[in-house]
Design a protein around this motif. Structure first.
Motif, PDB file in Angstrom:
ATOM      1  N   LEU A 192       0.832  -1.205   0.000  1.00 26.67           N
ATOM      2  CA  LEU A 192       0.000   0.000   0.000  1.00 26.67           C
ATOM      3  C   LEU A 192       0.867   1.256   0.000  1.00 26.67           C
ATOM      4  O   LEU A 192       0.537   2.252  -0.644  1.00 26.67           O
ATOM      5  N   PHE A 193       1.963   1.189   0.709  1.00 26.54           N
ATOM      6  CA  PHE A 193       2.905   2.301   0.763  1.00 26.54           C
ATOM      7  C   PHE A 193       3.435   2.598  -0.642  1.00 26.54           C
ATOM      8  O   PHE A 193       3.462   3.743  -1.087  1.00 26.54           O
ATOM      9  N   GLN A 194       3.811   1.555  -1.366  1.00 25.55           N
ATOM     10  CA  GLN A 194       4.335   1.720  -2.725  1.00 25.55           C
ATOM     11  C   GLN A 194       3.252   2.193  -3.688  1.00 25.55           C
ATOM     12  O   GLN A 194       3.512   3.028  -4.557  1.00 25.55           O
ATOM     13  N   ARG A 195       2.032   1.665  -3.537  1.00 23.69           N
ATOM     14  CA  ARG A 195       0.921   2.106  -4.395  1.00 23.69           C
ATOM     15  C   ARG A 195       0.643   3.586  -4.202  1.00 23.69           C
ATOM     16  O   ARG A 195       0.364   4.309  -5.162  1.00 23.69           O
ATOM     17  N   THR A 196       0.720   4.044  -2.961  1.00 24.94           N
ATOM     18  CA  THR A 196       0.480   5.455  -2.665  1.00 24.94           C
ATOM     19  C   THR A 196       1.527   6.330  -3.338  1.00 24.94           C
ATOM     20  O   THR A 196       1.201   7.308  -4.014  1.00 24.94           O
ATOM     21  N   GLU A 197       2.783   5.966  -3.176  1.00 21.42           N
ATOM     22  CA  GLU A 197       3.845   6.768  -3.782  1.00 21.42           C
ATOM     23  C   GLU A 197       3.780   6.717  -5.309  1.00 21.42           C
ATOM     24  O   GLU A 197       3.971   7.726  -5.985  1.00 21.42           O
ATOM     25  N   GLU A 198       3.468   5.561  -5.858  1.00 19.09           N
ATOM     26  CA  GLU A 198       3.363   5.424  -7.314  1.00 19.09           C
ATOM     27  C   GLU A 198       2.230   6.293  -7.863  1.00 19.09           C
ATOM     28  O   GLU A 198       2.382   6.946  -8.895  1.00 19.09           O
ATOM     29  N   ALA A 199       1.096   6.320  -7.160  1.00 16.23           N
ATOM     30  CA  ALA A 199      -0.035   7.136  -7.601  1.00 16.23           C
ATOM     31  C   ALA A 199       0.326   8.619  -7.589  1.00 16.23           C
ATOM     32  O   ALA A 199      -0.023   9.360  -8.513  1.00 16.23           O
ATOM     33  N   ILE A 200       1.055   9.051  -6.573  1.00 19.19           N
ATOM     34  CA  ILE A 200       1.450  10.462  -6.490  1.00 19.19           C
ATOM     35  C   ILE A 200       2.467  10.795  -7.574  1.00 19.19           C
ATOM     36  O   ILE A 200       2.398  11.846  -8.204  1.00 19.19           O
ATOM     37  N   ARG A 201       3.405   9.908  -7.813  1.00 13.11           N
ATOM     38  CA  ARG A 201       4.409  10.173  -8.855  1.00 13.11           C
ATOM     39  C   ARG A 201       3.785  10.185 -10.242  1.00 13.11           C
ATOM     40  O   ARG A 201       4.246  10.895 -11.128  1.00 13.11           O
ATOM     41  N   THR A 202       2.733   9.403 -10.442  1.00 18.47           N
ATOM     42  CA  THR A 202       2.045   9.373 -11.729  1.00 18.47           C
ATOM     43  C   THR A 202       1.299  10.678 -11.979  1.00 18.47           C
ATOM     44  O   THR A 202       1.305  11.200 -13.090  1.00 18.47           O
ATOM     45  N   ASN A 203       0.654  11.196 -10.932  1.00 17.38           N
ATOM     46  CA  ASN A 203      -0.122  12.427 -11.065  1.00 17.38           C
ATOM     47  C   ASN A 203       0.093  13.276  -9.820  1.00 17.38           C
ATOM     48  O   ASN A 203      -0.556  13.073  -8.803  1.00 17.38           O
ATOM     49  N   ARG A 204       0.977  14.237  -9.896  1.00 17.56           N
ATOM     50  CA  ARG A 204       1.295  15.073  -8.735  1.00 17.56           C
ATOM     51  C   ARG A 204       0.183  16.048  -8.381  1.00 17.56           C
ATOM     52  O   ARG A 204       0.210  16.650  -7.321  1.00 17.56           O
ATOM     53  N   LEU A 215      -2.847  15.109  -7.960  1.00 11.72           N
ATOM     54  CA  LEU A 215      -3.845  14.254  -7.331  1.00 11.72           C
ATOM     55  C   LEU A 215      -4.290  14.845  -5.996  1.00 11.72           C
ATOM     56  O   LEU A 215      -3.468  15.219  -5.167  1.00 11.72           O
ATOM     57  N   LYS A 216      -5.588  14.944  -5.825  1.00  9.53           N
ATOM     58  CA  LYS A 216      -6.129  15.404  -4.548  1.00  9.53           C
ATOM     59  C   LYS A 216      -6.248  14.209  -3.610  1.00  9.53           C
ATOM     60  O   LYS A 216      -6.306  13.067  -4.042  1.00  9.53           O
ATOM     61  N   LEU A 217      -6.293  14.484  -2.331  1.00  4.74           N
ATOM     62  CA  LEU A 217      -6.373  13.413  -1.341  1.00  4.74           C
ATOM     63  C   LEU A 217      -7.634  12.571  -1.544  1.00  4.74           C
ATOM     64  O   LEU A 217      -7.598  11.347  -1.418  1.00  4.74           O
ATOM     65  N   LYS A 218      -8.724  13.213  -1.896  1.00  2.52           N
ATOM     66  CA  LYS A 218      -9.977  12.487  -2.142  1.00  2.52           C
ATOM     67  C   LYS A 218      -9.829  11.539  -3.336  1.00  2.52           C
ATOM     68  O   LYS A 218     -10.318  10.415  -3.315  1.00  2.52           O
ATOM     69  N   GLU A 219      -9.134  11.989  -4.372  1.00  5.06           N
ATOM     70  CA  GLU A 219      -8.898  11.135  -5.540  1.00  5.06           C
ATOM     71  C   GLU A 219      -7.957   9.984  -5.189  1.00  5.06           C
ATOM     72  O   GLU A 219      -8.138   8.863  -5.661  1.00  5.06           O
ATOM     73  N   LEU A 220      -6.976  10.262  -4.359  1.00  7.40           N
ATOM     74  CA  LEU A 220      -6.062   9.210  -3.904  1.00  7.40           C
ATOM     75  C   LEU A 220      -6.826   8.168  -3.095  1.00  7.40           C
ATOM     76  O   LEU A 220      -6.578   6.972  -3.218  1.00  7.40           O
ATOM     77  N   HIS A 221      -7.785   8.631  -2.316  1.00  7.64           N
ATOM     78  CA  HIS A 221      -8.609   7.712  -1.523  1.00  7.64           C
ATOM     79  C   HIS A 221      -9.469   6.826  -2.428  1.00  7.64           C
ATOM     80  O   HIS A 221      -9.742   5.678  -2.095  1.00  7.64           O
ATOM     81  N   GLN A 222      -9.881   7.340  -3.577  1.00  9.49           N
ATOM     82  CA  GLN A 222     -10.645   6.522  -4.524  1.00  9.49           C
ATOM     83  C   GLN A 222      -9.763   5.442  -5.148  1.00  9.49           C
ATOM     84  O   GLN A 222     -10.226   4.353  -5.453  1.00  9.49           O
ATOM     85  N   LYS A 249       1.999  19.843  -0.283  1.00 10.73           N
ATOM     86  CA  LYS A 249       1.361  20.495  -1.423  1.00 10.73           C
ATOM     87  C   LYS A 249       2.032  21.835  -1.694  1.00 10.73           C
ATOM     88  O   LYS A 249       2.295  22.610  -0.791  1.00 10.73           O
ATOM     89  N   LEU A 250       2.317  22.093  -2.963  1.00 11.07           N
ATOM     90  CA  LEU A 250       2.867  23.372  -3.394  1.00 11.07           C
ATOM     91  C   LEU A 250       2.226  23.697  -4.733  1.00 11.07           C
ATOM     92  O   LEU A 250       2.455  22.984  -5.718  1.00 11.07           O
ATOM     93  N   CYS A 251       1.403  24.724  -4.760  1.00 12.83           N
ATOM     94  CA  CYS A 251       0.702  25.120  -5.991  1.00 12.83           C
ATOM     95  C   CYS A 251      -0.044  23.929  -6.603  1.00 12.83           C
ATOM     96  O   CYS A 251       0.087  23.641  -7.796  1.00 12.83           O
ATOM     97  N   GLU A 252      -0.778  23.234  -5.789  1.00 15.33           N
ATOM     98  CA  GLU A 252      -1.610  22.097  -6.180  1.00 15.33           C
ATOM     99  C   GLU A 252      -0.825  20.867  -6.624  1.00 15.33           C
ATOM    100  O   GLU A 252      -1.383  19.941  -7.179  1.00 15.33           O
ATOM    101  N   HIS A 253       0.471  20.829  -6.398  1.00 12.54           N
ATOM    102  CA  HIS A 253       1.297  19.669  -6.737  1.00 12.54           C
ATOM    103  C   HIS A 253       1.845  19.062  -5.457  1.00 12.54           C
ATOM    104  O   HIS A 253       2.198  19.774  -4.522  1.00 12.54           O
ATOM    105  N   TRP A 254       1.942  17.741  -5.414  1.00 13.96           N
ATOM    106  CA  TRP A 254       2.662  17.087  -4.328  1.00 13.96           C
ATOM    107  C   TRP A 254       4.141  17.160  -4.663  1.00 13.96           C
ATOM    108  O   TRP A 254       4.563  16.742  -5.740  1.00 13.96           O
TER     109      TRP A 254
END
Length: 91
Positions: A36-48, A50-57, A79-84
């Protein structure tokens, strides 16, 4: 503290306990596995963006609070200017 708790602590100290801090390994185990830790980081790296609600989906088996802690504390993103972005100093 009530009398029962005082007696319990006295018994613990008589049995050799030396401090009042919790023993290592007590408590609830983490709900975040390495996968799950790796999936979380991979999702963020794919789309910086990404909102927390979208990550939760994407990762619904973990609460939004836990996801926020994983992203900000354990992975070190903020978060910096809507980017992780990775944490730390920008300079």
């Amino acid at each position: 503290m009530n009398r029962q708790n005082v007696m319990k602590w006295c018994r613990h100290f008589c049995e050799g306990r030396t401090d009042v801090h919790d023993e290592q390994g007590t408590g609830r185990p983490s709900v975040i596995s390495d996968a799950l830790f790796q999936r979380t980081e991979e999702a963020i790296r794919t789309n910086r963006r990404l909102k927390l609600k979208e990550l939760h989906q994407i990762i619904p088996e973990v609460s939004m609070t836990t996801l926020y802690e994983v992203v900000t504390v354990r992975l070190g993103y903020r978060k910096l200017c809507e980017h992780w972005v990775p944490g730390g100093n920008l300079l």
